[in-house]
Design a protein around this motif. Structure first.
Motif, PDB file in Angstrom:
ATOM      1  N   GLY A 401      36.219  51.983  38.314  1.00 50.92           N
ATOM      2  CA  GLY A 401      36.883  50.926  37.553  1.00 50.92           C
ATOM      3  C   GLY A 401      35.953  49.760  37.269  1.00 50.92           C
ATOM      4  O   GLY A 401      34.994  49.520  38.011  1.00 50.92           O
ATOM      5  N   GLY A 402      36.233  49.028  36.206  1.00 49.67           N
ATOM      6  CA  GLY A 402      35.423  47.864  35.847  1.00 49.67           C
ATOM      7  C   GLY A 402      35.299  47.767  34.341  1.00 49.67           C
ATOM      8  O   GLY A 402      35.781  48.652  33.612  1.00 49.67           O
ATOM      9  N   GLN A 427      43.973  51.654  40.682  1.00 51.65           N
ATOM     10  CA  GLN A 427      43.074  50.727  39.985  1.00 51.65           C
ATOM     11  C   GLN A 427      42.101  50.037  40.937  1.00 51.65           C
ATOM     12  O   GLN A 427      41.746  48.867  40.749  1.00 51.65           O
ATOM     13  CB  GLN A 427      43.861  49.721  39.158  1.00 51.65           C
ATOM     14  CG  GLN A 427      43.344  49.673  37.739  1.00 51.65           C
ATOM     15  CD  GLN A 427      44.228  48.859  36.797  1.00 51.65           C
ATOM     16  OE1 GLN A 427      45.380  49.185  36.586  1.00 51.65           O
ATOM     17  NE2 GLN A 427      43.679  47.804  36.254  1.00 51.65           N
ATOM     18  N   ILE A 429      38.403  49.612  42.557  1.00 51.60           N
ATOM     19  CA  ILE A 429      37.008  49.950  42.323  1.00 51.60           C
ATOM     20  C   ILE A 429      36.465  50.616  43.598  1.00 51.60           C
ATOM     21  O   ILE A 429      37.048  50.504  44.675  1.00 51.60           O
ATOM     22  CB  ILE A 429      36.156  48.709  41.942  1.00 51.60           C
ATOM     23  CG1 ILE A 429      36.106  47.659  43.065  1.00 51.60           C
ATOM     24  CG2 ILE A 429      36.681  48.087  40.665  1.00 51.60           C
ATOM     25  CD1 ILE A 429      35.065  46.553  42.820  1.00 51.60           C
ATOM     26  N   GLY A 453      30.139  50.862  38.416  1.00 48.00           N
ATOM     27  CA  GLY A 453      29.512  49.569  38.191  1.00 48.00           C
ATOM     28  C   GLY A 453      28.697  49.181  39.419  1.00 48.00           C
ATOM     29  O   GLY A 453      28.775  49.842  40.466  1.00 48.00           O
ATOM     30  N   MET A 459      30.251  48.688  47.001  1.00 50.56           N
ATOM     31  CA  MET A 459      31.397  48.854  47.891  1.00 50.56           C
ATOM     32  C   MET A 459      31.419  50.224  48.561  1.00 50.56           C
ATOM     33  O   MET A 459      32.106  50.413  49.555  1.00 50.56           O
ATOM     34  CB  MET A 459      32.684  48.648  47.070  1.00 50.56           C
ATOM     35  CG  MET A 459      33.913  48.344  47.870  1.00 50.56           C
ATOM     36  SD  MET A 459      35.319  48.044  46.768  1.00 50.56           S
ATOM     37  CE  MET A 459      35.218  46.272  46.534  1.00 50.56           C
ATOM     38  N   GLU A 487      35.707  40.628  35.556  1.00 52.26           N
ATOM     39  CA  GLU A 487      36.207  39.275  35.843  1.00 52.26           C
ATOM     40  C   GLU A 487      35.443  38.227  35.015  1.00 52.26           C
ATOM     41  O   GLU A 487      36.040  37.275  34.514  1.00 52.26           O
ATOM     42  CB  GLU A 487      36.075  38.959  37.337  1.00 52.26           C
ATOM     43  CG  GLU A 487      36.486  40.085  38.277  1.00 52.26           C
ATOM     44  CD  GLU A 487      37.900  40.620  38.059  1.00 52.26           C
ATOM     45  OE1 GLU A 487      38.646  40.045  37.250  1.00 52.26           O
ATOM     46  OE2 GLU A 487      38.247  41.645  38.675  1.00 52.26           O
TER      47      GLU A 487
HETATM   48  C1  LIG Z   1      39.168  47.227  45.626  1.00 56.77           C
HETATM   49  C2  LIG Z   1      39.200  46.304  44.455  1.00 56.77           C
HETATM   50  N1  LIG Z   1      38.786  45.036  44.602  1.00 56.77           N
HETATM   51  C3  LIG Z   1      38.788  44.199  43.542  1.00 56.77           C
HETATM   52  C4  LIG Z   1      39.233  44.616  42.324  1.00 56.77           C
HETATM   53  C5  LIG Z   1      39.240  43.664  41.127  1.00 56.77           C
HETATM   54  N2  LIG Z   1      38.188  44.100  40.202  1.00 56.77           N
HETATM   55  C6  LIG Z   1      38.464  44.818  39.097  1.00 56.77           C
HETATM   56  S1  LIG Z   1      37.106  45.187  38.194  1.00 56.77           S
HETATM   57  C7  LIG Z   1      36.110  44.326  39.270  1.00 56.77           C
HETATM   58  C8  LIG Z   1      34.640  44.185  39.001  1.00 56.77           C
HETATM   59  C9  LIG Z   1      33.909  45.477  39.118  1.00 56.77           C
HETATM   60  O1  LIG Z   1      32.533  45.209  39.003  1.00 56.77           O
HETATM   61  P1  LIG Z   1      31.547  46.370  38.618  1.00 56.77           P
HETATM   62  O2  LIG Z   1      31.818  47.552  39.449  1.00 56.77           O
HETATM   63  O3  LIG Z   1      30.167  45.848  38.659  1.00 56.77           O
HETATM   64  O4  LIG Z   1      31.973  46.731  37.123  1.00 56.77           O
HETATM   65  P2  LIG Z   1      31.890  45.724  35.859  1.00 56.77           P
HETATM   66  O5  LIG Z   1      33.250  45.109  35.705  1.00 56.77           O
HETATM   67  O6  LIG Z   1      30.813  44.724  36.145  1.00 56.77           O
HETATM   68  O7  LIG Z   1      31.546  46.578  34.671  1.00 56.77           O
HETATM   69  C10 LIG Z   1      36.844  43.783  40.321  1.00 56.77           C
HETATM   70  C11 LIG Z   1      36.274  42.983  41.407  1.00 56.77           C
HETATM   71  C12 LIG Z   1      39.680  45.948  42.219  1.00 56.77           C
HETATM   72  N3  LIG Z   1      40.152  46.458  41.087  1.00 56.77           N
HETATM   73  N4  LIG Z   1      39.625  46.780  43.289  1.00 56.77           N
END
Ligand SMILES: Cc1ncc(C[n+]2csc(CCOP(=O)(O)OP(=O)(O)O)c2C)c(N)n1
Ligand SMILES: [Mg+2]
Length: 565
Positions: A401-402, A427, A429, A453, A459, A487
């Motif tokens: 996700g992201g 949902q 990540i 991501g 993580m 975010e």
């Molecule tokens: C376990 C969890 N923690 C927090 C979130 C909130 N969240 C959604 S997308 C995201 C950022 C993900 O970052 P990255 O993997 O680098 O992908 P990017 O959005 O930068 O493309 C976060 C923190 C989530 N969905 N799941």
């Protein structure tokens, strides 16, 4: 015989195919007994030691999704179980039948460091809490736990208090052991005749019908294609159903947020949408907008699926395969075996072909050559299109996700539905690396590809160790923009303070090499030539691609910012 021994033997005899676990004192004896006992086909269950319980649960979830076989998650009491909860939550959302066996503190030892109220925690996740109640019930309790998981398609957590595990099993229970067989499901039921007739009538009158299949329609592909042919319908899938209709020239790939503009237009303009085994969530329907101005029929074998996300015009309760076959047969009769044109015009065919593949969609490449503040960044669309060409089509894809997520989710073609393992029901990540490892155990002849991501990677990269130990042909594509970009792009319009969601640069390739993976850093398309060497080689250790990407809101994020993230 000790209860721990009997529980392990029972699980093996009930058909456990693969056991994933982090073993501690609370689940050691049961796990060993399980792994030493042959199953109904005379085979020993396989075992994979994972590095974090979140990964354990995700691997088991993906393994069962791909094979339909029973997988087992084995964890320590208290903290072992709590670490697994996010993965269990994903399995709950995906309706995956899983058995989770967890030690538990002895009754009354609420002062133990390991104590938590396991049943309450498990029920709070939406899973089922079962337990070994006594030495007089241990085998029966275990059989019931597995039966509930299988029949109700839900993770069941079997808590096993240490004092009961160490007790002597009763003779009556021991006698049961020899007669244990895997659970059998009741015969599926077709929808009522009047429902079948209603749907048939709608299909034979619609001008622009579309048929949507979710993962609940995996076995209905053949009759659905026939229904579509007879009624002149186009075919599409939910995200998790991606690949189901790959063989059909009238399919549009996935519906909803992941769809191309062209495919979304075709669904938008449909006058009838008949849905088989899909939840119709906000992603599949673009926040409900794709359900407007048309008749929507939802066919599912579970009544709780009806209208869960959005109201529909007609609900039909029945097994998707049997009901699809009944509709097909009735359509044959009512149309006198003559297919209607419906939505299948020459013009629509052209539109369909032009909008099928994301790699064919025009875009302005925004890759950046090295500058003062960085050494070069690649456009994630260019990156994924190129990798899609280079990596073998015999593959299984797991997108995390992201903001980046639609690129691996859609720019990578899939050979079939098994080639797509989507663990985004919760949902969360950080699940995709484990998900694709679990799928790889089920599909050992395929290249396993996780698109993650930098946030999701950081993580969960610990399971690279599991992939290295098992020599999994894994490719992890890290869309690295040193930020939680979902975010960043979400909040950039309301504040300048984004320091909570941006990070200094991380050398992800170096981390990966530390686990024993091959790793490359990619800043421009030419850097991807190294991927070919991995493809041509023995593929006996994972390849991690640390791609430094340009960051901009992806199309999915752009049209979902209006509500929640
Ligand atoms: C376990 C969890 N923690 C927090 C979130 C909130 N969240 C959604 S997308 C995201 C950022 C993900 O970052 P990255 O993997 O680098 O992908 P990017 O959005 O930068 O493309 C976060 C923190 C989530 N969905 N799941
Ligand atoms: Mg990021």
């Amino acid at each position: 015989m000790k209860v721990s021994q009997a529980v392990g033997q029972t699980i093996a005899r009930m058909g456990a195919a693969h056991v994933f676990g982090v073993v501690g004192s609370g689940n050691f004896r049961v796990t060993n007994a399980l792994l030493e006992t042959k199953g109904p086909e005379g085979q020993l269950p396989q075992f994979t030691a994972t590095r974090h319980e979140m990964g354990t649960a995700c691997m088991a979830d993906a393994y069962t999704r791909a094979t339909g076989m029973l997988s087992v998650v084995t964890v320590h009491q208290g903290c072992g179980l709590s670490n697994a909860l996010t993965g269990i939550g994903e399995a709950v959302k995906a309706h995956t039948p899983l058995l989770v066996i967890a030690g538990d503190t002895p009754g009354g030892e609420y002062f133990s460091n390991f104590w938590i109220d396991q049943d309450t925690v498990v029920e709070g996740m939406g899973a089922v809490a079962e337990r070994i109640h006594s030495p007089n019930r241990a085998v029966t309790d275990t059989v019931r736990a597995i039966t509930r998981a299988t029949v109700n398609r839900i993770p069941v957590v079997l808590s096993m208090p240490l004092d009961i595990q160490e007790s002597e099993l009763s003779q009556e229970q021991e006698a049961l052991l020899s007669s244990i067989v895997p659970p059998e499901l009741p015969s599926p039921a077709v929808a009522s005749a009047s429902s079948v007739t209603k749907v048939t009538r709608l299909l034979s009158q619609a001008d622009r019908p579309v048929i949507l299949a979710g993962r609940g329609a995996t076995h209905a592909v053949d009759p659905l294609r026939k229904i579509a042919e007879l009624s002149g319908a186009l075919l599409t899938t939910s995200a998790v159903g991606r690949g189901l209709f790959n063989q059909d020239p009238w399919h549009m790939d996935a519906m909803g947020g992941f769809a191309t503009d062209g495919a979304a237009e075709l669904v938008d303009e449909a006058d009838l949408l008949v849905v088989f085994g899909a939840a119709l969530n906000r992603w599949t329907t673009r926040d409900g907008s794709l359900l407007q101005n048309k008749t929507v029929v939802q066919i599912d074998d579970t009544a709780s699926a009806f209208g869960k996300h959005y109201p529909v015009n007609l609900t039909v309760l029945g097994d998707t395969q049997l009901t699809a076959e009944a509709i097909r047969n009735e359509l044959y009769e009512s149309l006198d075996r003559t297919p209607r044109t419906g939505y299948r015009t020459a013009q629509v065919k052209e539109h369909l072909a032009a909008s099928l593949h994301w790699s064919d969609q025009a875009f302005e490449d925004n890759s950046q050559a090295a500058g003062e503040d960085h050494q070069g960044k690649i456009d994630p669309r260019t990156l994924t299109n190129r990798l899609d060409e280079m990596l073998p089509i015999e593959r299984v894809i797991a997108p995390d996700g992201g903001n980046f997520n639609a690129y691996p989710a859609m720019h990578f073609r899939v050979p079939d539905n098994l080639g797509y393992s989507l663990s985004l029901g919760f949902q969360s990540i950080g699940l995709a690396i484990s998900t694709v490892i679990g799928a790889a155990f089920a599909l050992p002849d395929r290249v396993a590809i996780a698109g993650v991501g930098d946030g999701g990677f950081m993580m969960s990269h610990v399971e690279l160790d599991t992939a290295v130990r098992h020599k999994i042909p894994l490719v992890v594509v890290v869309y690295n923009d040193d930020a939680y970009s979902a975010e960043v792009h979400h909040f950039t319009h309301e504040t300048d303070n984004l320091s909570t969601v941006v990070f200094p640069e991380t050398d992800i390739a170096a981390i990966a090499r530390g686990y024993g993976c091959e790793a490359i850093t990619v800043r421009e398309a030419a850097d991807l030539d190294a991927v070919q060497m991995w493809v041509d080689g023995p593929r006996d250790r994972p390849l991690v691609i640390d791609a430094k990407i340009t960051s901009f809101p992806s199309w999915v994020l752009a049209h979902s910012f209006t509500e929640n993230e």
